[in-house]
Design an enzyme around this catalytic site. Sequence first.
Site, PDB file in Angstrom:
ATOM      1  N   GLY A  53       0.820  -1.199   0.000  1.00  0.00           N
ATOM      2  CA  GLY A  53       0.000   0.000   0.000  1.00  0.00           C
ATOM      3  C   GLY A  53       0.852   1.245   0.000  1.00  0.00           C
ATOM      4  O   GLY A  53       2.070   1.176   0.178  1.00  0.00           O
ATOM      5  N   GLY A 112       2.537   5.515   4.590  1.00  0.00           N
ATOM      6  CA  GLY A 112       1.772   6.136   5.665  1.00  0.00           C
ATOM      7  C   GLY A 112       0.420   5.522   5.908  1.00  0.00           C
ATOM      8  O   GLY A 112      -0.394   6.086   6.629  1.00  0.00           O
ATOM      9  N   THR A 164       3.687  -0.720   8.640  1.00  0.00           N
ATOM     10  CA  THR A 164       4.616  -1.016   9.726  1.00  0.00           C
ATOM     11  C   THR A 164       3.860  -1.149  11.041  1.00  0.00           C
ATOM     12  O   THR A 164       4.100  -2.058  11.835  1.00  0.00           O
ATOM     13  CB  THR A 164       5.672   0.095   9.818  1.00  0.00           C
ATOM     14  OG1 THR A 164       6.267   0.261   8.533  1.00  0.00           O
ATOM     15  CG2 THR A 164       6.744  -0.255  10.819  1.00  0.00           C
ATOM     16  N   HIS A 186     -11.205  33.910  -8.402  1.00  0.00           N
ATOM     17  CA  HIS A 186     -10.668  32.633  -8.861  1.00  0.00           C
ATOM     18  C   HIS A 186     -11.239  31.471  -8.039  1.00  0.00           C
ATOM     19  O   HIS A 186     -11.761  30.507  -8.597  1.00  0.00           O
ATOM     20  CB  HIS A 186      -9.134  32.662  -8.765  1.00  0.00           C
ATOM     21  CG  HIS A 186      -8.455  31.399  -9.183  1.00  0.00           C
ATOM     22  ND1 HIS A 186      -7.711  31.315 -10.339  1.00  0.00           N
ATOM     23  CD2 HIS A 186      -8.391  30.182  -8.608  1.00  0.00           C
ATOM     24  CE1 HIS A 186      -7.228  30.094 -10.459  1.00  0.00           C
ATOM     25  NE2 HIS A 186      -7.620  29.374  -9.408  1.00  0.00           N
ATOM     26  N   GLU A 187     -11.158  31.619  -6.729  1.00  0.00           N
ATOM     27  CA  GLU A 187     -11.627  30.519  -5.865  1.00  0.00           C
ATOM     28  C   GLU A 187     -13.127  30.320  -5.998  1.00  0.00           C
ATOM     29  O   GLU A 187     -13.613  29.193  -6.048  1.00  0.00           O
ATOM     30  CB  GLU A 187     -11.255  30.780  -4.399  1.00  0.00           C
ATOM     31  CG  GLU A 187      -9.749  30.801  -4.119  1.00  0.00           C
ATOM     32  CD  GLU A 187      -9.048  29.496  -4.471  1.00  0.00           C
ATOM     33  OE1 GLU A 187      -9.694  28.436  -4.422  1.00  0.00           O
ATOM     34  OE2 GLU A 187      -7.853  29.542  -4.825  1.00  0.00           O
ATOM     35  N   ASP A 247      -3.639  24.512 -11.339  1.00  0.00           N
ATOM     36  CA  ASP A 247      -4.856  24.006 -11.978  1.00  0.00           C
ATOM     37  C   ASP A 247      -4.532  23.429 -13.348  1.00  0.00           C
ATOM     38  O   ASP A 247      -5.050  22.382 -13.735  1.00  0.00           O
ATOM     39  CB  ASP A 247      -5.872  25.140 -12.164  1.00  0.00           C
ATOM     40  CG  ASP A 247      -6.327  25.717 -10.832  1.00  0.00           C
ATOM     41  OD1 ASP A 247      -6.163  25.015  -9.820  1.00  0.00           O
ATOM     42  OD2 ASP A 247      -6.833  26.850 -10.821  1.00  0.00           O
TER      43      ASP A 247
HETATM   44  P1  ADP Z   1       3.679   2.734   6.451  1.00  0.00           P
HETATM   45  O1  ADP Z   1       4.579   1.709   7.054  1.00  0.00           O
HETATM   46  O2  ADP Z   1       2.493   2.136   5.758  1.00  0.00           O
HETATM   47  O3  ADP Z   1       4.367   3.722   5.580  1.00  0.00           O
HETATM   48  P2  ADP Z   1       3.300   3.446   9.192  1.00  0.00           P
HETATM   49  O4  ADP Z   1       2.788   2.151   9.680  1.00  0.00           O
HETATM   50  O5  ADP Z   1       4.713   3.749   9.482  1.00  0.00           O
HETATM   51  O6  ADP Z   1       3.046   3.587   7.634  1.00  0.00           O
HETATM   52  O7  ADP Z   1       2.352   4.601   9.731  1.00  0.00           O
HETATM   53  C1  ADP Z   1       2.844   5.788  10.244  1.00  0.00           C
HETATM   54  C2  ADP Z   1       1.965   6.309  11.342  1.00  0.00           C
HETATM   55  O8  ADP Z   1       0.692   6.705  10.830  1.00  0.00           O
HETATM   56  C3  ADP Z   1       1.647   5.295  12.393  1.00  0.00           C
HETATM   57  O9  ADP Z   1       2.626   5.273  13.368  1.00  0.00           O
HETATM   58  C4  ADP Z   1       0.312   5.770  12.947  1.00  0.00           C
HETATM   59  O10 ADP Z   1       0.499   6.759  13.917  1.00  0.00           O
HETATM   60  C5  ADP Z   1      -0.335   6.418  11.747  1.00  0.00           C
HETATM   61  N1  ADP Z   1      -1.288   5.517  11.099  1.00  0.00           N
HETATM   62  C6  ADP Z   1      -1.234   5.077   9.828  1.00  0.00           C
HETATM   63  N2  ADP Z   1      -2.271   4.293   9.542  1.00  0.00           N
HETATM   64  C7  ADP Z   1      -3.019   4.198  10.662  1.00  0.00           C
HETATM   65  C8  ADP Z   1      -4.228   3.508  11.002  1.00  0.00           C
HETATM   66  N3  ADP Z   1      -4.877   2.763  10.115  1.00  0.00           N
HETATM   67  N4  ADP Z   1      -4.693   3.655  12.253  1.00  0.00           N
HETATM   68  C9  ADP Z   1      -4.050   4.411  13.145  1.00  0.00           C
HETATM   69  N5  ADP Z   1      -2.908   5.074  12.892  1.00  0.00           N
HETATM   70  C10 ADP Z   1      -2.389   4.995  11.668  1.00  0.00           C
HETATM   71 ZN    ZN Z   2      -7.380  27.414  -8.969  1.00  0.00          ZN
HETATM   72 MG    MG Z   3       6.623   1.568   6.903  1.00  0.00          MG
END
Ligand code: ADP
Ligand code: ZN
Ligand code: MG
Length: 615
Positions: free
Chosen positions: A211, A214, A218, A432-433, A509
């Site tokens: 995926g 973030g 992990t 614009h907005e 845009d």
């Molecule tokens: P990835 O490994 O997918 O890049 P991480 O697991 O490192 O992302 O996520 C980073 C942080 O984002 C986590 O430590 C958490 O605080 C937050 N986070 C991401 N997804 C979730 C989720 N589904 N629920 C709660 N916190 C999340």
């Molecule tokens: Zn614009």
């Molecule tokens: Mg990660």
Amino acid sequence: MFKKNNRDKKPGTPRPILYFYGIAFLAVLLLNWLVFPYLTKPKVVEVGYSDFLDKIESNEVTAVEMDLNEISFVVKDPKGEDTYYKTGYVDDPELVSLLRAHNVDFGAVIPSQPNYLLNLLLSYGIPILIFWLIGRRMSKMLGDRMGSGGLSFGKNTGKIYVPTGDKKTFKDVAGQEEAKEALTEVVDYLSRPERYSEIGAKCPRGVLLVGPPGTGKTLMAKAAAGEADVPFFTIAGSEFVEMFVGRGAARVRDLFGEAKKKAPCIVFIDEIDTIGKKRDSGLNTNDEREQTLNQLLAEMDGFEGDSGVILLAATNRPEVLDPALLRPGRFDRQIPVELPDLQGRIAIFQVHAENYKMSRGINYDILGRATAGASGAEIANVVNEASLRAVRMGHPRVTQEDLEESIEVVIAGHQKKNAILSPEEKKVVAYHEIGHALVAAKQTDTAPIHKITIIPRTSGALGYTMQVEENEKSLMTKTETFNRMVTICGGRAAEEVIFEEITTGAANDIEQVTKIARAMVTRFGMSGEFGMMALETQNNIYLGGDSSLACSPKTSELIDIEVKELIQSAYQRAVQILTDNKAKLHELAEFLYNEETITGEQFMGLLNSENKYTA
Ligand code: ADP
Ligand code: ZN
Ligand code: MG
């Protein structure tokens, strides 16, 4: 290429350090042969035989030693210090009587090394000690990165994850129900294997979390560790890529060796794409990485069905992974960890809110709607920013306003307090907005926005529109896609309709609308000209997606023409809508100009009220 064959013949040999000690040993030998003799033996001056005789005559010589082909002798200078001389041997029968006449000692003059043991110690012991210390340092440096120390090369390669005070469980992961469910099964298998083996079910060997960044991959793996009451080894893919060739493979071997001993257990490899890239025959192959990958594949085949070692891995680039990694028996399970949907985002807000002091009655629904497309990590960041803002503003608890402002901060940058927009500029920005919003509203008849502000941001955005998406969609029809383009064109169209002049403010845009138009033609099959023909392939779906064109230059020209026409018709449509609603455009823009902020309700209220002006 020569490296390829002789590496890895002997598994488990910590090669680099052996090389190091080999070289050190050679250095010690060389020192002893070439350097030390000159340092430890006294200096000997070579002179002619006649000089020797002269020195005897003048009573300077105190001792003489005769060898087969050279004569060594000692001369005492006035200060009483000995100097060693030598000269070639001459068959001189008178020498002995001459020496007797001048009372010179015969015998050994050059002192042999007084103490053999001490000598040995000095010339071999000390250098070896020094090299050994350096070697230890080196191995420690290498070892530390993997959490091992001293000379234990290649041992303890994976850090055992010890659930500490901030132990994560599946409760900490919001949304992502499918992923959690898939992992729950794995965790359950590890804690109650009998239940599965009874009916012959085999545990999955490898589970790959895929995926965008973030989204909590992990985090999810850590939560799995928290849930399963088994040892958990975690290692990042980059840690396999080593300073020395051959280390990565050895490391994989040791990791699995260790894991098998501790089975049942989980091994987690984060960012596996660092080592798992396709092996190709291109010019820039990375031998080290390939070795590591080969070793990983071999290890995955190595453990039998019921060894109880389950491999978890995470990546945001599944398409670059070597197909061999993904075949059944290896990472045969892929769990998509996608960007959260509305419910997911709301849940993530709530999970993170638990760690902060929140005001009562926070409307999480609004927050979820305002953060379409944000990842879990971004939402976590928003909540933290909100808490910082609350402190700055002196709020005892984090308020709704803090949260909403933080969404803007995280997405659009901080408010630029001293950026001065001249009244004319401000007016252009307002039109614009409103242009965007009005075009959107006229096409769908719903509130297109949550809020618009025209306070400049440090990111360079002069205005900011917080959109709401009522119902998130995975599919967009051709009409919707085109409508989206029309909305994006609305900003520039408003400038032209009102001021009959255009500004640089539409750069972003323009970029966006072109992207959509190109995608419609080359990837979505939405053009009359090409139909279902794939003209572009997207390389990197989770990381921004750069794409490469796969067509002839002539076709590429046609694509450009078609893209241009699409954008032009979208723009025309926007101009048309705004011209038809010029009165509303004036009214709304004036409101925004004066108030600097307009909410969705205010916007719809004004839009549906009686016209103040007549067009
Ligand atoms: P990835 O490994 O997918 O890049 P991480 O697991 O490192 O992302 O996520 C980073 C942080 O984002 C986590 O430590 C958490 O605080 C937050 N986070 C991401 N997804 C979730 C989720 N589904 N629920 C709660 N916190 C999340
Ligand atoms: Zn614009
Ligand atoms: Mg990660």
